[in-house]
Each structure stands twice: as structure tokens, then as C-alpha cells.
Design a protein around this motif. Structure first.
Motif, short mmCIF file in Angstrom:
data_model
loop_
_atom_site.label_atom_id
_atom_site.label_comp_id
_atom_site.label_asym_id
_atom_site.label_seq_id
_atom_site.Cartn_x
_atom_site.Cartn_y
_atom_site.Cartn_z
N UNK A 223 -4.63 -3.99 -16.65
CA UNK A 223 -3.23 -4.08 -17.05
C UNK A 223 -2.47 -2.81 -16.71
N UNK A 224 -3.12 -1.65 -16.83
CA UNK A 224 -2.46 -0.40 -16.47
C UNK A 224 -2.18 -0.35 -14.97
N UNK A 225 -3.11 -0.85 -14.18
CA UNK A 225 -2.90 -0.88 -12.73
C UNK A 225 -1.73 -1.79 -12.36
N UNK A 226 -1.60 -2.90 -13.07
CA UNK A 226 -0.44 -3.77 -12.84
C UNK A 226 0.85 -3.02 -13.16
N UNK A 277 4.76 0.31 1.21
CA UNK A 277 3.57 0.12 2.06
C UNK A 277 2.50 1.14 1.71
N UNK A 278 2.89 2.39 1.58
CA UNK A 278 1.92 3.46 1.41
C UNK A 278 1.31 3.48 0.02
N UNK A 279 2.10 3.20 -1.01
CA UNK A 279 1.63 3.37 -2.39
C UNK A 279 1.38 2.05 -3.10
N UNK A 280 2.41 1.21 -3.24
CA UNK A 280 2.21 -0.04 -3.97
C UNK A 280 1.20 -0.94 -3.27
N UNK A 281 1.38 -1.14 -1.98
CA UNK A 281 0.48 -2.00 -1.22
C UNK A 281 -0.83 -1.31 -0.91
N UNK A 282 -0.79 -0.02 -0.61
CA UNK A 282 -2.00 0.69 -0.20
C UNK A 282 -2.93 1.05 -1.34
N UNK A 283 -2.37 1.50 -2.48
CA UNK A 283 -3.20 1.96 -3.59
C UNK A 283 -3.57 0.81 -4.52
N UNK A 284 -2.68 -0.18 -4.67
CA UNK A 284 -2.92 -1.28 -5.60
C UNK A 284 -2.88 -2.64 -4.89
N UNK A 285 -3.74 -2.88 -3.91
CA UNK A 285 -3.63 -4.12 -3.14
C UNK A 285 -3.83 -5.39 -3.97
N UNK A 286 -4.76 -5.37 -4.92
CA UNK A 286 -5.01 -6.56 -5.72
C UNK A 286 -3.80 -6.90 -6.59
N UNK A 287 -3.23 -5.91 -7.24
CA UNK A 287 -2.07 -6.14 -8.09
C UNK A 287 -0.84 -6.49 -7.26
N UNK A 288 -0.71 -5.84 -6.12
CA UNK A 288 0.41 -6.12 -5.22
C UNK A 288 0.38 -7.57 -4.77
N UNK A 289 -0.80 -8.07 -4.48
CA UNK A 289 -0.93 -9.45 -4.01
C UNK A 289 -0.41 -10.44 -5.04
#
Length: 507
Positions: A223-226, A277-289
């Protein structure tokens, strides 16, 4: 020498700052010359880096890492814990953004010859802004990124509020408030990550978050990662911006001096896409999806909303402002498509729009210098008295609406290809925006070039000439070059896109 090259690139505008600082403030011609020449060292260095890439040199060879700040005394556990290093690095994606930054900055400095007063303060702030932009695209840890990110806000605030049109001060405060909120959200997310992981290194954070969330210091719950992913998305959606975070940008486009809007629309807005791209998508790919559908919806709404409002504007600056909102919606659609075509199209759209917007606002500056107006009803008949200007305006307009053979077509084609693959219903709805885009672009261009108006004297309608042809030809040449040979841009960004798609599951 390689390890110092990025630092030299980022801080090379200091040479211009030093020269301008030593000049008397009344020396207009010399200050403007030094202001322009101050942008040349980073431009030359960026071209050198590009040549090194195409000659086969690994971009990682230019990375630098120096011990900088340490919080606490936890070396007995791990020497990396709570250490913030001075880290600069480069990959194909950041190289593309650096080239965009240096090219647009140099051409905007050239276009700043239209500035009528306060030249010394203007160029000092301009070069500080360029340092911040270059630092954002080379920073390899979040703290350093945030410092450079904030470094862009302060000079931009004064450049908007001091040099511009009637309501420039109000526009600068809107800029500061919205971007300040985005910065606050970003800072909170960075501090939470730092407190939980003990590091702000982007590569280390990417590895931690994609390997089950076990950190060097403390675990991070799902939940924190989200929440952190959402914080990054909000912060950079404000910067991009997209609906409903867009109102500040309309004011800036309408009230700031056109040479500043060249940099703002051409580069500063693109920090939003880079950060996603660099942070939201790159660091948190599962949550971003899991949040991608919401991003596509925001993108579709922005695309249609911006295009619809652009169709009814009577001020050409506002047409371009709402056009930027619409085109940033295309970027968001590509980022939410979750496939290689969509992501590649989003990056192409970012670079393409940066070049197109810079050229359009350069033409706005040249036009306002001659006529004192940007109202469409007052600008008819330009094709007769300003044929060269009208030719550049038409070519740039066609690039903006996605004419094949220009960069706008490549970016939009790939975004819609990716979107139809992932979200065909939303893609079909978004296609309506392409029709709106053609309408507002052709309406504005035709009213200005072939519309009826006799209120301006012929002497006020002198065509662009001399040095003014340089920015116009360079930007239009790059727009056509990317449209004819997309691999010019596609090659450098491919490795970054593949790495992001691998983290997302290889779609």
C-alpha cells in the motif's frame, strides 16, 4: 576526463553568468551576445556526447559519483545507508532530453534579442535555468534531482513575472503555486523513500522496488508503494501538465515572453514526462501498471478538452496553449498504453512537441515584435506581405497536426498504435481529437495567412530575415529529420524503453 564531462556540461553556463555579471547593465548589445554565447558550451558538449554515442562509446563511461552528504553514523551496518552522493549519469533517454534542452536554450537565447529592458538580469536567470534543466536530466539520485528541479522553478518564476505581457505577474504566481504543490508532493515521496530504504540512488531504488520491496533498511508495504507511485504521478502530472492540473500553464503560455515560452513549452513541461518514465514507471512498475487505465483516461480527456478549446480561441497564444494541453494528453495516452509502441510514441511526442512548440512561439515572438498583436482577427493577409513567415507557420502547423514526413506524425502514429493494442475503445474515442486538431490548426493558420485585414501597415509586416531565419530553419530541419528518419531518435531511447518494458512484464 570522461568522468568530469557531465559536470562540465551541467555547469558550463556559469561561464556566461560570470561574463554577464562583469558587464555594466546598460551594455545591451554585449550582454545579449554574452547571453547567447553562454548557451554554446553546453550545446557543443551535448553534440560531443551524441557523437561519442554514435561512435560506439558506452554512455555509462561518462558517469560520476562523489561522496557528498551522510546522515547519521550507520557505517557499521552498511556504508551506503543514508549517504547522498553527487551522482550524474547518462543513458539514451536523458541524452535525447539534453540535446533538446541545449538546442532549444540556444535558439531561445537568440530569440531573446526582442527583450527590451533588464537584459542583465534576464540572461543571468536564463542561464541559471539552463543549469537546472541540464541537472534534472543527468541526476542519478532523487535528492540531486529535486535540487535541480527546484533550481528551474525560481528563475522561471522571475522570468515569467518580470518579462512578459499585461498579466505576467499573475501568471508567475499561478506557476509558482501549482509547481510548488507538485514539488511538495514530490519531496514528501522522496523523503519517505529515503527514510525507508536509506538511499536515493535511482538504480538502487529501482532494484529494491522490483525485487519484492525488501530494502537495505526497512520493508515497504504494498500500500505504501501504491501511495508513493501515486505521489510521483501527481507531482509530474502537474508539471506536464494534463487535465485537471492545466490552468496554470495556459496563463504562462499567454502572458510570458515568447522566448521564455520557447523554453517552457519546449523543455520545462517535458520534465513531467521524464519524471513519470524514470521514477513512477521505472521504480514502481507493478503499481504503475494498475494505475495505467486512469492515466489513459486523463490523457484522452486532456487531448479532447485541449483541442476543443483551441478551436474557439481568438488569441493565437491561447490556441497554442490549449494545443500544448492536447498534445500532452497524447503523451499521457502513450505512457498509459503499457506497451513498447505506446511508450516509444510518448517519448517521440515529447521531443517532437518540444521542437514544434519552440518554433511556434519563436514565430509568435517575431510576429508580436512587428505587429504588437497576436489576435487572429488582426492578423489577416500575412501571406501577401510576409511569405517566408507564413511558409514556416504553415509547415509548423502541419507538423503539429501530424502530417506524414514530420515528427508529429511518427509520434502520434506510434501512440495510437500502442493504444489501440491495449485500450481500443478509448483509442477510438481519442481519434476524434485528431479531427479537432486539424480544425484548430488550419483555422488559425488560414486566418493569419489568408484572412482579410487591412488594419496593419505594410511596413509593420516586414518578413523575417537575417538571424531570424536561423532558429526557424534549425527547428524545422529537426522536425523534418525526425519525421523522415525516426531512428535518429529511436536508436538512443531504445535501450531505456526495453528496460522499462522488461520491468512491466515485457509487453
Amino acid at each position: 576526463m570522461n568522468v568530469y564531462l557531465l559536470s562540465l556540461l551541467v555547469f558550463s553556463p556559469l561561464l556566461g553568468i560570470l561574463m554577464i555579471s562583469l558587464m555594466p547593465k546598460k551594455e545591451e548589445r554585449t550582454i545579449k551576445q554574452f547571453g547567447f554565447f553562454g548557451t554554446l558550451p553546453p550545446l557543443i558538449l551535448s553534440f560531443f556526447l551524441c557523437s561519442q554515442y554514435y561512435s560506439g562509446v558506452a554512455l555509462s563511461a561518462f558517469s560520476i559519483k562523489v561522496d557528498w552528504i551522510r546522515f547519521g553514523n550507520l557505517e557499521m551496518y552498511d556504508p551506503k545507508l543514508f549517504a547522498v552522493n553527487y551522482e550524474l549519469g547518462l543513458d539514451g533517454l536523458s541524452l535525447s532530453f539534453i540535446l533538446l534542452t541545449t538546442i532549444v536554450s540556444s535558439l531561445a537565447a537568440m530569440a531573446s534579442i526582442y527583450i527590451k529592458q533588464g537584459w542583465k538580469g534576464y540572461y543571468l536567470l536564463f542561464l541559471i535555468l539552463e543549469i537546472g534543466m541540464l541537472g534534472v536530466f543527468t541526476a542519478e539520485n532523487l535528492i540531486l534531482f529535486f535540487i535541480f528541479f527546484e533550481m528551474t522553478l525560481v528563475p522561471a518564476f522571475f522570468l515569467i513575472g518580470r518579462w512578459g505581457f499585461l498579466e505576467r505577474e499573475k501568471a508567475s504566481y499561478y506557476f509558482l503555486i501549482y509547481n510548488g504543490i507538485g514539488s511538495a508532493v514530490l519531496l514528501v515521496a522522496i523523503l519517505i523513500l529515503f527514510a525507508r530504504t536509506g538511499t536515493t540512488n535511482i538504480a538502487a531504488l529501482t532494484q529494491m522496488m522490483t525485487m519484492g520491496g525488501v530494502s537495505l533498511f526497512a520493508p515497504i508495504s504494498s500500500s505504501m508503494k501504491y501511495g508513493l507511485c501515486l505521489a510521483f504521478l501527481i507531482a509530474f502530472a502537474i508539471k506536464l501538465p494534463v487535465f485537471p492540473f492545466h490552468s496554470w500553464m495556459v496563463r504562462v503560455h499567454a502572458e510570458a515572453h515568447p522566448s521564455i515560452v520557447m523554453v517552457h513549452a519546449g523543455v520545462l513541461l517535458k520534465i513531467g514526462a521524464y519524471g513519470i518514465i524514470r521514477f513512477a514507471m521505472g521504480i514502481f512498475p507493478e503499481q504503475y501498471e494498475s494505475l495505467a487505465l486512469a492515466l489513459v483516461l486523463m490523457g484522452v480527456i486532456s487531448f479532447l478538452y485541449g483541442a476543443w478549446l483551441a478551436m474557439v480561441q481568438t488569441d493565437f497564444k491561447l490556441v497554442l496553449a490549449y494545443s500544448s494541453i492536447s498534445h500532452m494528453g497524447i503523451v499521457m495516452m502513450g505512457l498509459g498504453a503499457l506497451n513498447e509502441a505506446g511508450l516509444q510514441g510518448a517519448v517521440f511526442q515529447v521531443i517532437s512537441h518540444g521542437l514544434i512548440a519552440a518554433l511556434l512561439f519563436f514565430l509568435v515572438g517575431a510576429l508580436y515584435e512587428r505587429t504588437g498583436s497576436t489576435m487572429l482577427p488582426n492578423l489577416g493577409g500575412l501571406a501577401r506581405s510576409m511569405p517566408v513567415f507564413s511558409g514556416f507557420l504553415l509547415a509548423c502547423g502541419l507538423a503539429s497536426l501530424g502530417l506524414p514526413g514530420m515528427s508529429g506524425f511518427i509520434s502520434e502514429f506510434m501512440v495510437f498504435l500502442g493504444l489501440f493494442k491495449g485500450q481500443p475503445l478509448l483509442a477510438a474515442i481519442a481519434v476524434i481529437g485528431l479531427i479537432f486538431t486539424a480544425i484548430y490548426i488550419l483555422r488559425a493558420v488560414m486566418l493569419m495567412t489568408f484572412g482579410k485585414n487591412d488594419s496593419l501597415e505594410e511596413k509593420e509586416k516586414r518578413d523575417i530575415e537575417g538571424w531570424e531565419l536561423v532558429p526557424a530553419l534549425v527547428l524545422l530541419g529537426l522536425i523534418i529529420a525526425i519525421g523522415v528518419y525516426p531512428n535518429l531518435l529511436g536508436g538512443p531511447i531504445q535501450s531505456t524503453i526495453e528496460a522499462v518494458m522488461l520491468a512491466l512484464g515485457g509487453r
